[in-house]
Design a protein around this motif. Structure first.
Motif, PDB file in Angstrom:
ATOM      1  N   THR A  12       0.908  -1.354  -0.357  1.00 25.60           N
ATOM      2  CA  THR A  12       0.063  -0.357   0.153  1.00 25.60           C
ATOM      3  C   THR A  12       0.697   1.121  -0.081  1.00 25.60           C
ATOM      4  OG1 THR A  12      -1.925  -0.490   1.082  1.00 25.60           O
ATOM      5  CG2 THR A  12      -1.838   1.060   1.455  1.00 25.60           C
ATOM      6  N   TYR A  13       2.007   1.504   0.446  1.00 26.62           N
ATOM      7  CA  TYR A  13       3.231   2.389   0.600  1.00 26.62           C
ATOM      8  C   TYR A  13       3.790   2.863  -1.334  1.00 26.62           C
ATOM      9  CZ  TYR A  13       6.352   5.592   2.146  1.00 26.62           C
ATOM     10  OH  TYR A  13       7.816   6.149   2.395  1.00 26.62           O
ATOM     11  N   ASN A  14       3.719   1.512  -0.957  1.00 28.57           N
ATOM     12  CA  ASN A  14       4.740   1.768  -2.002  1.00 28.57           C
ATOM     13  C   ASN A  14       4.138   2.402  -3.620  1.00 28.57           C
ATOM     14  OD1 ASN A  14       6.637   0.779  -0.780  1.00 28.57           O
ATOM     15  ND2 ASN A  14       6.572  -1.349  -1.761  1.00 28.57           N
ATOM     16  N   SER A  36       1.663   7.468   4.726  1.00 35.18           N
ATOM     17  CA  SER A  36       1.630   7.589   3.385  1.00 35.18           C
ATOM     18  C   SER A  36       3.028   7.856   2.909  1.00 35.18           C
ATOM     19  CB  SER A  36       0.908   8.687   2.813  1.00 35.18           C
ATOM     20  OG  SER A  36       1.174   9.592   2.806  1.00 35.18           O
ATOM     21  N   GLN A  37       3.235   7.889   1.860  1.00 35.31           N
ATOM     22  CA  GLN A  37       4.437   8.267   0.647  1.00 35.31           C
ATOM     23  C   GLN A  37       5.131  10.227   1.613  1.00 35.31           C
ATOM     24  OE1 GLN A  37       5.006   7.477  -3.032  1.00 35.31           O
ATOM     25  NE2 GLN A  37       4.310   5.396  -2.486  1.00 35.31           N
ATOM     26  N   LEU A  91       7.498   0.489  10.396  1.00 40.67           N
ATOM     27  CA  LEU A  91       7.261   1.124   9.023  1.00 40.67           C
ATOM     28  C   LEU A  91       7.908   2.632   9.070  1.00 40.67           C
ATOM     29  CD1 LEU A  91       3.395   0.164   8.130  1.00 40.67           C
ATOM     30  CD2 LEU A  91       5.814  -0.497   6.409  1.00 40.67           C
ATOM     31  N   THR A 128      -2.812   5.057   1.425  1.00 43.85           N
ATOM     32  CA  THR A 128      -2.761   5.522   2.963  1.00 43.85           C
ATOM     33  C   THR A 128      -2.830   4.477   3.574  1.00 43.85           C
ATOM     34  OG1 THR A 128      -3.038   8.411   2.601  1.00 43.85           O
ATOM     35  CG2 THR A 128      -3.255   7.247   4.721  1.00 43.85           C
ATOM     36  N   ILE A 171      10.647   3.220   7.184  1.00 40.22           N
ATOM     37  CA  ILE A 171      10.825   3.695   6.232  1.00 40.22           C
ATOM     38  C   ILE A 171      11.939   5.041   6.530  1.00 40.22           C
ATOM     39  CG2 ILE A 171       9.329   5.851   4.909  1.00 40.22           C
ATOM     40  CD1 ILE A 171       6.868   3.916   5.511  1.00 40.22           C
TER      41      ILE A 171
END
Length: 203
Positions: A122-124, A137-138, A194, A128, A198
């Motif tokens: 989902t993140y990639n 999110s990114q 995460l 969200t 990240i």
């Protein structure tokens, strides 16, 4: 038995959470509550009624800890874990269950192993991820009122049961009282795993 979370070469780098637990099949007994853990989930018995919950049926977990003091001396800590399944049913594990902290950590590790690959995907893909009062999110971490970008995050830590996100150039960040209770952040283990990885992957 040794547990570790999977990694994704596309965004998440480095080792993730590693948790060693000496059991696969454990009984947790309380005065009126019994929880049996097996490889695919758990059974919960209370008041003569038993329910089976598989790890992949669990949607959210909240954790809560309260430390009691007498004259500033800690005497006891109470741990409560609330599990919500995909059908909306909630199960609370607290003082009525023996070894509840060890049980709660075991459950969180198993559920995170299942959720982590989907969360990374989902993140990639630019989606969200919702963690109760916080979103990830990114773009960064959002509290619903403002967003702090990844390159503006100085530190993320837990202090006295509250999550504190410090922003570069400022003492703290969060739109309410500068911190948020860990108990208000669902799937807290997944969230912190995460965030840590990240940030590491982004240098």
């Amino acid at each position: 038995m040794l547990f570790s979370t999977p990694t994704s070469p596309s965004v998440i780098v480095g080792p993730l959470l590693l948790l060693a637990l000496p059991f696969l099949f454990v009984w947790y007994r309380g005065l009126k509550t019994r929880v049996c853990v097996f490889d695919q989930g758990l059974t919960y018995t209370k008041g003569g009624k038993t329910r089976t919950i598989r790890w992949n049926e669990i949607e959210k977990i909240w954790q809560y800890g309260l430390r009691y003091h007498i004259y500033f001396i800690p005497i006891a800590t109470i741990h409560v874990y609330t599990i919500q399944t995909r059908d909306g049913t909630r199960l609370k594990l607290g003082s009525g269950v023996g070894k509840v902290k060890q049980l709660g950590e075991y459950i969180q590790a198993q559920v995170m192993n299942i959720m982590l690959p989907r969360a990374i995907e989902t993140y990639n893909s630019g989606g969200t991820l919702e963690f109760g009062r916080l979103n990830l999110s990114q773009a960064g971490i959002s509290n619903g009122k403002e967003v702090i970008a990844w390159n503006q995050i100085k530190n993320v830590k837990v202090w006295r049961g509250r999550l504190r996100i410090e922003k570069v150039g400022k003492l703290q960040w969060l739109g309410w009282a500068n911190t948020i209770a860990v108990a208000r952040v669902s799937n807290f283990w997944l969230f912190t795993t995460l965030v840590d990885n990240i940030r590491r992957s982004r240098g």
